[in-house]
Motif scaffolding. Sequence first.
Motif, PDB file in Angstrom:
ATOM      1  N   PRO A  13       0.973  -1.212   0.019  1.00 27.81           N
ATOM      2  CA  PRO A  13       0.096  -0.124   0.116  1.00 27.81           C
ATOM      3  C   PRO A  13       1.020   1.273  -0.088  1.00 27.81           C
ATOM      4  N   GLN A  14       0.200   2.566  -0.066  1.00 23.71           N
ATOM      5  CA  GLN A  14       1.209   3.577  -0.035  1.00 23.71           C
ATOM      6  C   GLN A  14       1.210   4.020   1.292  1.00 23.71           C
ATOM      7  N   TYR A  15       2.316   3.497   2.153  1.00 22.48           N
ATOM      8  CA  TYR A  15       2.502   4.011   3.414  1.00 22.48           C
ATOM      9  C   TYR A  15       2.573   5.275   3.555  1.00 22.48           C
ATOM     10  N   GLU A  16       2.249   5.862   4.728  1.00 25.90           N
ATOM     11  CA  GLU A  16       2.348   7.138   4.803  1.00 25.90           C
ATOM     12  C   GLU A  16       3.032   7.642   6.475  1.00 25.90           C
ATOM     13  N   LEU A  17       4.052   8.218   6.274  1.00 22.13           N
ATOM     14  CA  LEU A  17       4.838   8.190   7.699  1.00 22.13           C
ATOM     15  C   LEU A  17       4.174   9.747   8.081  1.00 22.13           C
ATOM     16  N   LEU A  18       3.775   9.751   9.238  1.00 17.46           N
ATOM     17  CA  LEU A  18       3.398  11.174   9.838  1.00 17.46           C
ATOM     18  C   LEU A  18       4.412  11.626  10.911  1.00 17.46           C
ATOM     19  N   TYR A  19       5.133  12.452  10.751  1.00 21.02           N
ATOM     20  CA  TYR A  19       6.123  13.074  11.752  1.00 21.02           C
ATOM     21  C   TYR A  19       6.355  14.400  11.414  1.00 21.02           C
ATOM     22  N   HIS A  20       6.897  14.953  12.476  1.00 22.16           N
ATOM     23  CA  HIS A  20       7.378  16.533  12.172  1.00 22.16           C
ATOM     24  C   HIS A  20       8.375  16.619  11.126  1.00 22.16           C
ATOM     25  N   PRO A  21       8.332  17.838  10.594  1.00 25.77           N
ATOM     26  CA  PRO A  21       9.137  18.206   9.480  1.00 25.77           C
ATOM     27  C   PRO A  21      10.409  18.471   9.671  1.00 25.77           C
ATOM     28  N   GLY A  22      11.526  18.341   8.970  1.00 31.31           N
ATOM     29  CA  GLY A  22      12.866  19.143   9.100  1.00 31.31           C
ATOM     30  C   GLY A  22      13.906  18.296   9.984  1.00 31.31           C
ATOM     31  N   ILE A  23      13.460  17.323  10.897  1.00 34.61           N
ATOM     32  CA  ILE A  23      14.323  16.731  11.686  1.00 34.61           C
ATOM     33  C   ILE A  23      14.203  15.128  11.513  1.00 34.61           C
ATOM     34  N   PRO A  24      15.429  14.441  11.745  1.00 37.38           N
ATOM     35  CA  PRO A  24      15.346  13.165  11.759  1.00 37.38           C
ATOM     36  C   PRO A  24      14.365  12.441  12.825  1.00 37.38           C
ATOM     37  N   GLY A  25      14.734  12.919  14.005  1.00 39.69           N
ATOM     38  CA  GLY A  25      13.997  12.403  15.015  1.00 39.69           C
ATOM     39  C   GLY A  25      13.592  10.819  15.083  1.00 39.69           C
ATOM     40  N   ARG A  26      12.512  10.705  15.718  1.00 38.43           N
ATOM     41  CA  ARG A  26      11.909   9.375  15.748  1.00 38.43           C
ATOM     42  C   ARG A  26      11.442   8.651  14.606  1.00 38.43           C
ATOM     43  N   GLY A  27      11.079   9.677  13.628  1.00 35.41           N
ATOM     44  CA  GLY A  27      10.733   9.198  12.235  1.00 35.41           C
ATOM     45  C   GLY A  27      11.823   8.691  11.636  1.00 35.41           C
ATOM     46  N   GLU A  28      13.050   8.892  11.989  1.00 33.75           N
ATOM     47  CA  GLU A  28      14.238   8.302  11.263  1.00 33.75           C
ATOM     48  C   GLU A  28      14.418   6.697  11.201  1.00 33.75           C
ATOM     49  N   PHE A  29      13.878   6.107  12.538  1.00 32.34           N
ATOM     50  CA  PHE A  29      13.768   4.797  12.511  1.00 32.34           C
ATOM     51  C   PHE A  29      12.825   3.963  11.643  1.00 32.34           C
ATOM     52  N   ILE A  30      11.729   4.932  11.122  1.00 38.88           N
ATOM     53  CA  ILE A  30      10.764   4.178  10.342  1.00 38.88           C
ATOM     54  C   ILE A  30      11.393   4.490   8.864  1.00 38.88           C
ATOM     55  N   ARG A  31      11.922   5.640   8.539  1.00 35.32           N
ATOM     56  CA  ARG A  31      12.645   6.061   7.313  1.00 35.32           C
ATOM     57  C   ARG A  31      13.683   4.854   7.132  1.00 35.32           C
TER      58      ARG A  31
END
Length: 268
Positions: A13-31
């Motif tokens: 499916p077209q997965y969507e990561l919802l995270y704050h913009p402009g920083i790696p943060g915890r979103g980076e583990f998913i990326r």
Amino acid sequence: MAQPSAKKQRTHPQYELLYHPGIPGRGEFIRLAFEAAGVPYIDVANEQKEGYGIVQQVCMNKTTESADNNPPVFSPPALRVPGGGKDGTALVIGQTPNILWYLGERLDLVPEDEAGKYYVQQITLTALDLNNEMHDTHHPIAVMKYYEDQKEESLKKAQDVRQNRIPKFLSYFDRTRQHNEHHGSGKGKYLVGDKLTYADTTVWQVLDGCMFAFPKEMAARKEEFPQLLGDFYEAIKQESGIKEYLSSKRRMSYSMGIFRHYPELDRQ
Ligand SMILES: N[C@@H](CCC(=O)N[C@@H](CS)C(=O)NCC(=O)O)C(=O)O
């Protein structure tokens, strides 16, 4: 994201990561998980006009629903999976390790056996504990206050994390690596099994963040843990998908997120 194969585009499916913009943060583990797998995802806040509005609406709305009849999430990151919920609706999942658990099998980033899957999660949760402790080195008292308002406590906290906690975590990660070298099939390259898992990418990201925040401390620790901070760390950087990602614009610089470089908090 990197150009995925046509097959991967069709089968996910077209997965969507919802995270704050402009920083790696915890979103980076998913990326890193998506990038290592070569599976497409949309980084909503960074890629879509008004994207951060969507993230705020879904993850920070203070109501009883995140989106599409899904329960509320506490805070970003969240993953939205169109068609992944009941009766073909979208599924919204919160909490970094929970998202990784959901993606593990789907992205082929876990071993086949159940024990192996739990072990990957065990290492991941431990790496995320260190991630939290690193955050607390610059915000030991209050998340919403400035670093400058808690600097004195930060100096004490950072000293304890550097002297006691980092070596304890590094020892654990290095022992998992050695265990796989001696009893598994990792040959010292991977933490679990004979191929990349999200335990590798998550531990790698935390090590990388620690090296950014505390370069002197980590350089000294490399003498104690040469294989973990040398061979393992370098080998993960060369993994297919990861290598391309790290040299792309999608890989954001550390700034005012979890990993911050305040020279006074590093080893003197
Ligand atoms: N345990 C959660 C922590 C989530 C978290 O702390 N998210 C941060 C950004 S990295 C946030 O937006 N926090 C807002 C808050 O806690 O009020 C996870 O791993 O997803």
